[in-house]
Write an enzyme that holds these catalytic residues in place. Structure first.
Site, short mmCIF file in Angstrom:
data_model
loop_
_atom_site.label_atom_id
_atom_site.label_comp_id
_atom_site.label_asym_id
_atom_site.label_seq_id
_atom_site.Cartn_x
_atom_site.Cartn_y
_atom_site.Cartn_z
N LEU A 1 0.75 -1.08 0.06
CA LEU A 1 0.00 0.04 -0.05
C LEU A 1 0.96 1.28 0.21
O LEU A 1 2.15 1.33 0.68
CB LEU A 1 -0.85 -0.01 1.13
CG LEU A 1 -2.36 -0.72 1.17
CD1 LEU A 1 -2.90 -0.64 2.57
CD2 LEU A 1 -3.09 -0.02 0.36
N ASP A 2 0.45 2.49 -0.79
CA ASP A 2 1.39 3.52 -1.01
C ASP A 2 1.26 4.06 0.59
O ASP A 2 0.52 3.83 1.35
CB ASP A 2 0.60 4.33 -1.64
CG ASP A 2 0.84 4.02 -3.24
OD1 ASP A 2 1.73 3.26 -3.65
OD2 ASP A 2 0.10 4.55 -4.07
#
Length: 304
Positions: free
Chosen positions: A47-48
């Site tokens: 996930l960013d």
């Protein structure tokens, strides 16, 4: 005095973390691994740092099955900021352009259908994909832009949840490999105003949803009160991400040979596909695949 080496625990299972904003997936994994004092750990797709939400973390034997969670469909809620484009496609990038937003709710609603179903996406430069062995984000930071091939992805849901110009909140359900940043950028381009992701929250990863996710604050509090062992209550079984697969229970005789790497016959097994396999007591012992001759071949085994 020599420092005493910390002996890590050999634990096994899946913990669904509600990842906080500003932390990379690997930073989150290492933090939870330290809290659990776990010997072996891995996550199921990045996930960013900007993103929050569902991040399944695998420990011990569960790491053998992380690839199958990586391949799972995902769900998101994202805040789309219209009128501004950035270098990264999200709020962490540098400003590229700013335009007036004259888009109405109907305009946005009419643009959404073209992005539903099977679509082509060009991956962003700021991504972990590699070109000649180099991650694209490293090339992007060096000022390089390289050609990227479009990839087919599937958007099964793209709905407008709220519209408060210059922002709109969207619900997205998509296949693996989908970049929500690219989806928002492409949507902004169609609308003629540009756009970027102002906020992103993953709501689903395969069978795991936000309702099952534990915050880092909760883990830290429970750890402070009871130590690593107190966190074991949050571990789910190793096959929790595979519950949609058919299950096959072997006899004691068949389980013995199967666990020693030999394909076995099971009349009640499906004719093809992948299976969760249990021993005679119902304990999960690994995953298998039905071969052309109808036997069940072991593919990944749980170490007892």
């Amino acid at each position: 005095m020599a420092q005493v080496k910390r002996i890590r625990r050999s634990i096994s299972g899946i913990l669904v973390l509600d990842k906080p904003r500003g932390m990379s997936s690997n930073q989150a994994l290492q933090k939870v691994r330290w809290l659990l004092n776990a010997e072996k750990a891995g996550h199921t797709g990045s996930l960013d740092p900007l993103a929050t939400g569902v991040l399944p973390l695998c420990f011990g034997e569960a790491t053998k099955f992380s690839q199958y969670l990586l391949d799972a469909d995902k769900g998101y809620e994202t805040v789309m900021r219209m009128g501004i484009t950035t270098t990264t496609g999200d709020a962490e990038g540098e400003l590229l352009a700013e335009r007036d937003v004259t888009v109405g709710r109907d305009d946005l609603e009419q643009a959404l259908p073209r992005f539903r179903g099977d679509i082509e996406q060009v991956p962003p430069m700021y991504s972990a994909l590699k070109k000649d062995g180099q991650p694209l984000y490293k090339l992007a930071r060096a000022g390089e832009v390289v050609e990227r091939e479009a990839r087919s992805v599937t958007i099964t849901r793209l709905d407008l949840l709220s519209f408060e110009p210059p922002c709109a909140t969207l619900a997205v359900s998509c296949s693996k490999g989908t970049y929500v940043r690219t989806l928002v950028e492409d949507l902004g381009q169609v609308l003629g105003c540009g756009a970027h992701v102002a906020a992103l929250r993953r709501t689903q990863a395969g069978p795991f949803a936000l309702a099952q996710a534990i915050t880092l604050e909760t883990l830290e509090r429970v750890h402070a009160e009871g130590g690593p062992e107190a966190l074991d209550q949050f571990l789910m079984p190793e096959d929790s991400g595979l519950l949609h697969w058919p299950v096959l229970q072997l006899s004691e005789h068949s389980a013995y040979y199967w666990l020693h790497g030999q394909p076995v016959r099971a009349p009640e097994a499906p004719k093809f596909g992948w299976l969760r396999v249990q021993d005679q007591t119902g304990r999960f012992i690994g995953i298998g695949e039905v071969t052309d001759d109808g036997r069940i071949a072991p593919r990944r085994l749980i170490r007892s």
